[in-house]
Design a protein around this motif. Sequence first.
Motif, PDB file in Angstrom:
ATOM      1  N   SER A 293       0.658  -1.293   0.103  1.00 34.68           N
ATOM      2  CA  SER A 293       0.286  -0.038   0.093  1.00 34.68           C
ATOM      3  C   SER A 293       0.556   1.294   0.135  1.00 34.68           C
ATOM      4  O   SER A 293       2.329   1.197   0.673  1.00 34.68           O
ATOM      5  CB  SER A 293      -1.074  -0.061   1.477  1.00 34.68           C
ATOM      6  OG  SER A 293      -2.033  -1.506   1.198  1.00 34.68           O
ATOM      7  N   MET A 294       0.504   2.139  -0.866  1.00 37.21           N
ATOM      8  CA  MET A 294       1.218   3.844  -0.934  1.00 37.21           C
ATOM      9  C   MET A 294      -0.185   4.524  -0.681  1.00 37.21           C
ATOM     10  O   MET A 294      -0.957   4.723  -1.007  1.00 37.21           O
ATOM     11  CB  MET A 294       1.712   3.637  -1.695  1.00 37.21           C
ATOM     12  CG  MET A 294       2.825   4.822  -1.724  1.00 37.21           C
ATOM     13  SD  MET A 294       3.773   4.172  -3.414  1.00 37.21           S
ATOM     14  CE  MET A 294       5.177   5.702  -2.904  1.00 37.21           C
ATOM     15  N   PRO A 295      -0.008   5.527   0.642  1.00 33.19           N
ATOM     16  CA  PRO A 295      -0.736   6.197   0.456  1.00 33.19           C
ATOM     17  C   PRO A 295      -0.866   7.899  -0.679  1.00 33.19           C
ATOM     18  O   PRO A 295       0.615   7.633  -1.332  1.00 33.19           O
ATOM     19  CB  PRO A 295      -0.098   7.381   2.061  1.00 33.19           C
ATOM     20  CG  PRO A 295       0.841   6.684   2.750  1.00 33.19           C
ATOM     21  CD  PRO A 295       1.440   6.037   0.852  1.00 33.19           C
ATOM     22  N   ALA A 296      -1.946   8.567  -1.346  1.00 30.88           N
ATOM     23  CA  ALA A 296      -1.617   9.445  -2.064  1.00 30.88           C
ATOM     24  C   ALA A 296      -1.527  10.913  -1.107  1.00 30.88           C
ATOM     25  O   ALA A 296      -0.938  10.675   0.123  1.00 30.88           O
ATOM     26  CB  ALA A 296      -3.231   9.739  -2.246  1.00 30.88           C
ATOM     27  N   PRO A 297      -1.331  11.354  -1.974  1.00 32.65           N
ATOM     28  CA  PRO A 297      -0.031  13.041  -1.100  1.00 32.65           C
ATOM     29  C   PRO A 297      -1.441  13.343   0.429  1.00 32.65           C
ATOM     30  O   PRO A 297      -1.286  14.375   0.984  1.00 32.65           O
ATOM     31  CB  PRO A 297      -0.131  14.186  -1.947  1.00 32.65           C
ATOM     32  CG  PRO A 297       0.200  12.905  -4.011  1.00 32.65           C
ATOM     33  CD  PRO A 297      -1.112  11.933  -3.107  1.00 32.65           C
ATOM     34  N   ASP A 298      -2.532  13.413  -0.084  1.00 34.54           N
ATOM     35  CA  ASP A 298      -3.579  13.696   0.916  1.00 34.54           C
ATOM     36  C   ASP A 298      -3.793  12.564   2.263  1.00 34.54           C
ATOM     37  O   ASP A 298      -5.460  12.623   2.870  1.00 34.54           O
ATOM     38  CB  ASP A 298      -4.988  14.697   0.050  1.00 34.54           C
ATOM     39  CG  ASP A 298      -5.807  13.921  -0.957  1.00 34.54           C
ATOM     40  OD1 ASP A 298      -5.358  12.193  -1.124  1.00 34.54           O
ATOM     41  OD2 ASP A 298      -7.123  13.652  -1.001  1.00 34.54           O
ATOM     42  N   GLU A 299      -3.226  12.118   1.945  1.00 28.90           N
ATOM     43  CA  GLU A 299      -3.038  10.965   3.112  1.00 28.90           C
ATOM     44  C   GLU A 299      -2.420  10.349   4.080  1.00 28.90           C
ATOM     45  O   GLU A 299      -1.160  10.980   2.961  1.00 28.90           O
ATOM     46  CB  GLU A 299      -3.682   9.442   2.101  1.00 28.90           C
ATOM     47  CG  GLU A 299      -5.125   9.313   1.726  1.00 28.90           C
ATOM     48  CD  GLU A 299      -4.927   8.263   1.401  1.00 28.90           C
ATOM     49  OE1 GLU A 299      -5.476   7.343   1.284  1.00 28.90           O
ATOM     50  OE2 GLU A 299      -4.140   7.272   0.609  1.00 28.90           O
ATOM     51  N   ASP A 300      -1.781   9.786   5.246  1.00 27.81           N
ATOM     52  CA  ASP A 300      -1.566   9.959   6.464  1.00 27.81           C
ATOM     53  C   ASP A 300      -1.172   9.474   7.211  1.00 27.81           C
ATOM     54  O   ASP A 300      -2.746   8.687   7.606  1.00 27.81           O
ATOM     55  CB  ASP A 300      -0.805  11.390   6.573  1.00 27.81           C
ATOM     56  CG  ASP A 300      -0.938  12.252   7.706  1.00 27.81           C
ATOM     57  OD1 ASP A 300      -2.606  11.751   7.910  1.00 27.81           O
ATOM     58  OD2 ASP A 300      -0.841  13.435   8.104  1.00 27.81           O
ATOM     59  N   ILE A 301      -0.961   9.193   8.575  1.00 26.82           N
ATOM     60  CA  ILE A 301      -0.395   7.880   9.679  1.00 26.82           C
ATOM     61  C   ILE A 301      -1.797   8.140   9.751  1.00 26.82           C
ATOM     62  O   ILE A 301      -3.008   7.512  10.742  1.00 26.82           O
ATOM     63  CB  ILE A 301       0.172   8.603  10.257  1.00 26.82           C
ATOM     64  CG1 ILE A 301       0.748   9.525  11.038  1.00 26.82           C
ATOM     65  CG2 ILE A 301       1.700   7.621  10.186  1.00 26.82           C
ATOM     66  CD1 ILE A 301       1.311   9.458  11.971  1.00 26.82           C
ATOM     67  N   VAL A 302      -2.303   9.852  10.020  1.00 27.92           N
ATOM     68  CA  VAL A 302      -3.754  10.936  10.634  1.00 27.92           C
ATOM     69  C   VAL A 302      -4.737   9.750  10.179  1.00 27.92           C
ATOM     70  O   VAL A 302      -5.727   9.568  10.392  1.00 27.92           O
ATOM     71  CB  VAL A 302      -3.765  12.244  10.805  1.00 27.92           C
ATOM     72  CG1 VAL A 302      -5.184  12.725  11.624  1.00 27.92           C
ATOM     73  CG2 VAL A 302      -2.436  12.590  12.041  1.00 27.92           C
ATOM     74  N   THR A 303      -4.516  10.288   8.891  1.00 31.14           N
ATOM     75  CA  THR A 303      -6.380   9.790   7.673  1.00 31.14           C
ATOM     76  C   THR A 303      -6.350   8.586   7.838  1.00 31.14           C
ATOM     77  O   THR A 303      -7.770   8.200   8.740  1.00 31.14           O
ATOM     78  CB  THR A 303      -6.143  10.305   6.725  1.00 31.14           C
ATOM     79  OG1 THR A 303      -4.349   9.933   6.239  1.00 31.14           O
ATOM     80  CG2 THR A 303      -5.958  11.387   6.156  1.00 31.14           C
ATOM     81  N   MET A 304      -5.278   7.874   8.075  1.00 26.22           N
ATOM     82  CA  MET A 304      -5.856   5.741   8.417  1.00 26.22           C
ATOM     83  C   MET A 304      -5.873   5.536   9.596  1.00 26.22           C
ATOM     84  O   MET A 304      -7.409   4.967   9.343  1.00 26.22           O
ATOM     85  CB  MET A 304      -4.245   4.794   7.650  1.00 26.22           C
ATOM     86  CG  MET A 304      -4.210   5.517   6.313  1.00 26.22           C
ATOM     87  SD  MET A 304      -2.878   4.003   5.617  1.00 26.22           S
ATOM     88  CE  MET A 304      -1.437   5.150   7.192  1.00 26.22           C
ATOM     89  N   ALA A 305      -5.597   6.700  10.418  1.00 26.07           N
ATOM     90  CA  ALA A 305      -6.242   6.207  12.214  1.00 26.07           C
ATOM     91  C   ALA A 305      -7.112   6.727  11.867  1.00 26.07           C
ATOM     92  O   ALA A 305      -8.230   5.819  12.402  1.00 26.07           O
ATOM     93  CB  ALA A 305      -5.367   6.571  12.523  1.00 26.07           C
ATOM     94  N   ALA A 306      -7.597   8.393  11.097  1.00 25.65           N
ATOM     95  CA  ALA A 306      -9.460   8.293  11.503  1.00 25.65           C
ATOM     96  C   ALA A 306     -10.053   7.649  11.399  1.00 25.65           C
ATOM     97  O   ALA A 306     -11.190   7.001  11.592  1.00 25.65           O
ATOM     98  CB  ALA A 306      -8.771   9.733  10.953  1.00 25.65           C
TER      99      ALA A 306
END
Length: 382
Positions: A43-56
Amino acid sequence: MKIGIHDLEVATSHYVLDLDTLAEQHDIDPNKFRIGLGQDKFSMPAPDEDIVTMAAEAAQTLLERHDVSKIRQVYFATESSVDQSKAAGVYLHELLGLPANVRSIELKQACYSGTAALQLAINAIARNPEEQILVITSDVARYALDSGGEPTQGAGSVAMLISADPNLVEIEPGSGLHTTDVNDFWRPNDSTTPFVDGQLSLDAYLAATTAAWDDLAARRELSVDDIHRFLHHQPFTKMARKQLAAMAEHTGCELSDDLIEESMSYNRALGNTYTASLYFALTAQLHNNAELAGKRLGFFSYGSGAVAEFFTGVVQDNYRDHIYPQNVAKQLDNRVELTYDEYRELHESFAATSETFTTSKTTNAPFRLSGVTERQRRYEAQ
Ligand code: HMG
């Protein structure tokens, strides 16, 4: 009183790279990744994703099934932190509408800190059994392009609700612990990717996990035969096979790969999710095995640097009524596959900057990073 994992949910990123694509472009036999490392994709995040967006996202799906007013603490475990000061979990208060009368902290020790968070939560609930604690593991494993670790990248989050009388797994008292100062893998503050001594990391993992087993065996009346299934931190799934073989040699017991087979399906498709990896292994085991009621699981947790812990848990009788494999399937299947050029461009464009920027809208996930203004990260629901 039983205390343990009451419920859990997962999330991963928008993009995925098939390792056959990487193998083809790097002129490597695809079986080196599929068989040699035991990995299919990452998996690889898009530029508008990070640990916070996945956790939320993981936490939101989880909390829709529960009364949030019981939650008194949020422990966020990660080694790909987005700020040197503010705990990533604090962002979730706004995004998820968590109550203000909640403690929120972030924990770090490479891939191990999710286990530290789980154990701290269990201790806290022993003191206040009516309370619940949200433990979140969330990480982006980003290695340098063309490095040895490149095929073991990944991204994902597991959110767990820890409580008394858990629906899924009671965590038993008594852990085996092992800490040793070793430079097998580390990421200095000025680097977006880790430095790794590959062979040393394999040796350190095996030495620390077997030492953690020895520490537990010296403290509890427990033999390997008392463990029905083993779960591992899986930087790549072959590592679990290596560890089981090392344990067989160390203990003189015959340990078949059947003891770990069901725990690997999600990590094969996600890549290394650092703090979340062991808990994706747990999720896969619970989803893939219908015969676990009353059975004991043995958890091998490892974080480079290095800290290892071996602990055990007993699966609760009605666990099948409280699992949601369809949610994981959706997370994995919804990912958008990258071409090799798109992957390189996305990797090269990542910058850990606090200069002002706005992200283009890419992810379909419920939360996104909209950018940075006044050096502050901005998240939004969508
Ligand atoms: P490498 O040099 O790319 O690979 O490094 P290799 O040459 O060692 O080959 C890997 C395996 O593929 C070998 O199997 C080969 O035989 C096999 P093994 O001998 O190990 O059983 N192979 C093939 N099999 C089938 N068909 C073929 C074929 N060709 C080769 N054609 C390494 C591998 C893991 C070192 C590298 O990927 C790396 O540096 N990864 C990052 C570090 C890492 O994951 N370490 C794991 C332990 S440390 C840890 O878990 C902590 C961590 O998660 C971080 C944290 O705690 O924060 C990383």
